[in-house]
Scaffold this motif. Sequence first.
Motif, PDB file in Angstrom:
ATOM      1  N   ALA A 208       6.077   9.573  -9.081  1.00 10.09           N
ATOM      2  CA  ALA A 208       5.540  10.704 -10.293  1.00 10.09           C
ATOM      3  C   ALA A 208       3.686  10.046  -9.361  1.00 10.09           C
ATOM      4  O   ALA A 208       2.348  10.801  -9.765  1.00 10.09           O
ATOM      5  CB  ALA A 208       4.692  10.661 -11.639  1.00 10.09           C
ATOM      6  N   ASP A 209       3.027   9.163  -8.582  1.00  5.93           N
ATOM      7  CA  ASP A 209       2.601   9.097  -8.599  1.00  5.93           C
ATOM      8  C   ASP A 209       1.917   8.355  -6.588  1.00  5.93           C
ATOM      9  O   ASP A 209       2.546   7.200  -6.248  1.00  5.93           O
ATOM     10  CB  ASP A 209       1.808   7.502  -9.475  1.00  5.93           C
ATOM     11  N   THR A 210       1.814   8.785  -5.793  1.00  5.78           N
ATOM     12  CA  THR A 210       1.991   8.836  -4.860  1.00  5.78           C
ATOM     13  C   THR A 210       0.994   9.051  -4.009  1.00  5.78           C
ATOM     14  O   THR A 210       0.568   9.020  -3.080  1.00  5.78           O
ATOM     15  CB  THR A 210       3.095   9.916  -4.291  1.00  5.78           C
TER      16      THR A 210
ATOM     17  N   CYS B  63      -0.652  13.362  -7.301  1.00  6.55           N
ATOM     18  CA  CYS B  63      -2.053  12.157  -6.546  1.00  6.55           C
ATOM     19  C   CYS B  63      -2.985  12.832  -7.787  1.00  6.55           C
ATOM     20  O   CYS B  63      -4.326  14.015  -7.180  1.00  6.55           O
ATOM     21  CB  CYS B  63      -1.951  12.085  -5.097  1.00  6.55           C
ATOM     22  N   VAL B  64      -3.340  12.623  -8.700  1.00  6.01           N
ATOM     23  CA  VAL B  64      -4.150  12.638  -9.537  1.00  6.01           C
ATOM     24  C   VAL B  64      -5.931  11.691  -9.717  1.00  6.01           C
ATOM     25  O   VAL B  64      -5.718  10.404  -9.510  1.00  6.01           O
ATOM     26  CB  VAL B  64      -4.366  12.731 -10.555  1.00  6.01           C
TER      27      VAL B  64
ATOM     28  N   MET C 240       0.774  -1.109   0.072  1.00  8.79           N
ATOM     29  CA  MET C 240      -0.192  -0.282   0.416  1.00  8.79           C
ATOM     30  C   MET C 240       0.467   1.388   0.060  1.00  8.79           C
ATOM     31  O   MET C 240       1.583   0.771   0.520  1.00  8.79           O
ATOM     32  CB  MET C 240      -1.168   0.129   1.346  1.00  8.79           C
ATOM     33  N   LYS C 241       0.538   2.239  -0.437  1.00  8.66           N
ATOM     34  CA  LYS C 241       1.001   3.443  -0.537  1.00  8.66           C
ATOM     35  C   LYS C 241       0.793   4.156   0.335  1.00  8.66           C
ATOM     36  O   LYS C 241      -0.233   3.849   0.906  1.00  8.66           O
ATOM     37  CB  LYS C 241       0.874   3.990  -2.065  1.00  8.66           C
ATOM     38  N   THR C 242       1.795   4.986   0.868  1.00 12.83           N
ATOM     39  CA  THR C 242       2.044   5.676   2.278  1.00 12.83           C
ATOM     40  C   THR C 242       2.212   7.012   2.426  1.00 12.83           C
ATOM     41  O   THR C 242       1.685   7.652   2.351  1.00 12.83           O
ATOM     42  CB  THR C 242       2.296   4.700   3.851  1.00 12.83           C
ATOM     43  N   ARG C 243       2.771   7.100   0.715  1.00 11.97           N
ATOM     44  CA  ARG C 243       2.960   8.977   0.536  1.00 11.97           C
ATOM     45  C   ARG C 243       1.792   9.482   0.052  1.00 11.97           C
ATOM     46  O   ARG C 243       1.221   9.038  -0.315  1.00 11.97           O
ATOM     47  CB  ARG C 243       4.203   9.063  -0.673  1.00 11.97           C
ATOM     48  N   ARG C 244       2.081  11.158   0.296  1.00 13.18           N
ATOM     49  CA  ARG C 244       0.821  11.852  -0.585  1.00 13.18           C
ATOM     50  C   ARG C 244       1.061  12.765  -1.130  1.00 13.18           C
ATOM     51  O   ARG C 244       2.843  12.914  -0.752  1.00 13.18           O
ATOM     52  CB  ARG C 244       0.202  12.856   1.180  1.00 13.18           C
ATOM     53  N   GLY C 245       0.907  13.206  -2.028  1.00 15.44           N
ATOM     54  CA  GLY C 245       1.075  13.863  -2.632  1.00 15.44           C
ATOM     55  C   GLY C 245       1.511  15.424  -2.210  1.00 15.44           C
ATOM     56  O   GLY C 245       0.368  15.429  -1.339  1.00 15.44           O
ATOM     57  N   LEU C 246       2.198  16.069  -3.050  1.00 16.46           N
ATOM     58  CA  LEU C 246       1.772  18.002  -2.556  1.00 16.46           C
ATOM     59  C   LEU C 246       0.582  18.059  -2.970  1.00 16.46           C
ATOM     60  O   LEU C 246      -0.040  17.966  -3.759  1.00 16.46           O
ATOM     61  CB  LEU C 246       3.271  18.261  -2.983  1.00 16.46           C
TER      62      LEU C 246
END
Length: 390
Positions: A242-244, A256-257, A1-7
């Motif tokens: 490019a996708d967090t 994060c689109v 699971m991705k845990t980073r958030r987009g700016l």
Amino acid sequence: MKTRRGLVVAVLLVTIGVAGGIARAGGSPVTADAAGTEAGGVAAVNAAAAAPGAERPGGCTAIDRRINLYAVELPKDPITNQVRLGYGLTPESASYPGPLIEMIEGQCFAITLYNQVPAATLEALRTDPNHPLGVSLHTHGVKYTQMSDGTVHSNSFVPPGGSRTYFWYAQPRNAATGAQGTAGYWWYHDHVVGGPHGTVGIGSGLFGGVVVRRQGDPRPDRTYVLAFGDRQTVNLRRSSEADTCDDENPVPGPTCVVAKVGEKVEFLVIGIGNDMHTFHVHGHSWADTRTGVIDGSAAIVNSVPIIDNKTVGPGDTFGARVIAGESVGPGHWMLHCHMQFHSDLGMSTTFHVLDQNGAMTAHAGHAPANPVQAAPAGGGQAPAAHGNHG
């Protein structure tokens, strides 16, 4: 699971009414040498700036909005260790791309740029020891005088620790005079860092999107700015960088689109750097028009092409408008350059479409825990005035 958030990036949404008046020709151009140091060069520029109305383009009779914009140094790129700079409505919110600036034809903005990038950083980035240190704000599409050009030769840049106010006018269309207007999808960027063309500034992150609308134009629920550039990057990032999006709490932003099914999503696509690219979104298509939608007679509707792939070159900008998940439902849709070796090298991200409850659907072995609320509609990604942006 991705845990980073987009700016999280601020958006500037404007609801002020259109100012009256027809745009007139601007003042005479001022000539100065590249460094602004020839006899009378800087003096001529400053004298022109002091002349009544010289800083404002013709038609800008009143200021509709005053904006503070900050240029700051950000953490270095985690992969390349390159210097990263960004614009922000506050120093703390600076990012790349910078905040979306949205105008309506007839409006005039006064944007004060504060240069908080350390002089030592700017010195390390310049390619010529005789080139002045500073940052600037140069825009495409809208009208401005040479005092707001953001170039060295016009002495319209900001030295370290300084500030400068730029004036932008969204000239309206006028059939009587032949003025085409300024409605469209544009961008702004630095034109000084590194050298007289701002190549290093753009490559470091000093760029952002500008949308100019006409009264009555359809409004999106959210807008994402996506810059396709060198090193096969999307917003200077590629592959996993490019996708967090976090599966449990996807925060809209440059990395994060995301949108809820049924939302009207606007993409502002910018070509930066030196390569040609193509912009392609899986599962979605759009009308190739000024606004990204079709409105008009049957003849007009039948003549407008519907596309899902469009070429973007250096300096090009365009807008694409889609309805998230229309007919195809929620899911995870690739968004990438369709030049195959660019995609293979990581020039790809994902357009995440949440279900009606705001939940991320399962993908790549991940099963999100609880439904999350999609970010509020309003034109983009992160709240600033009263909307979102990416």
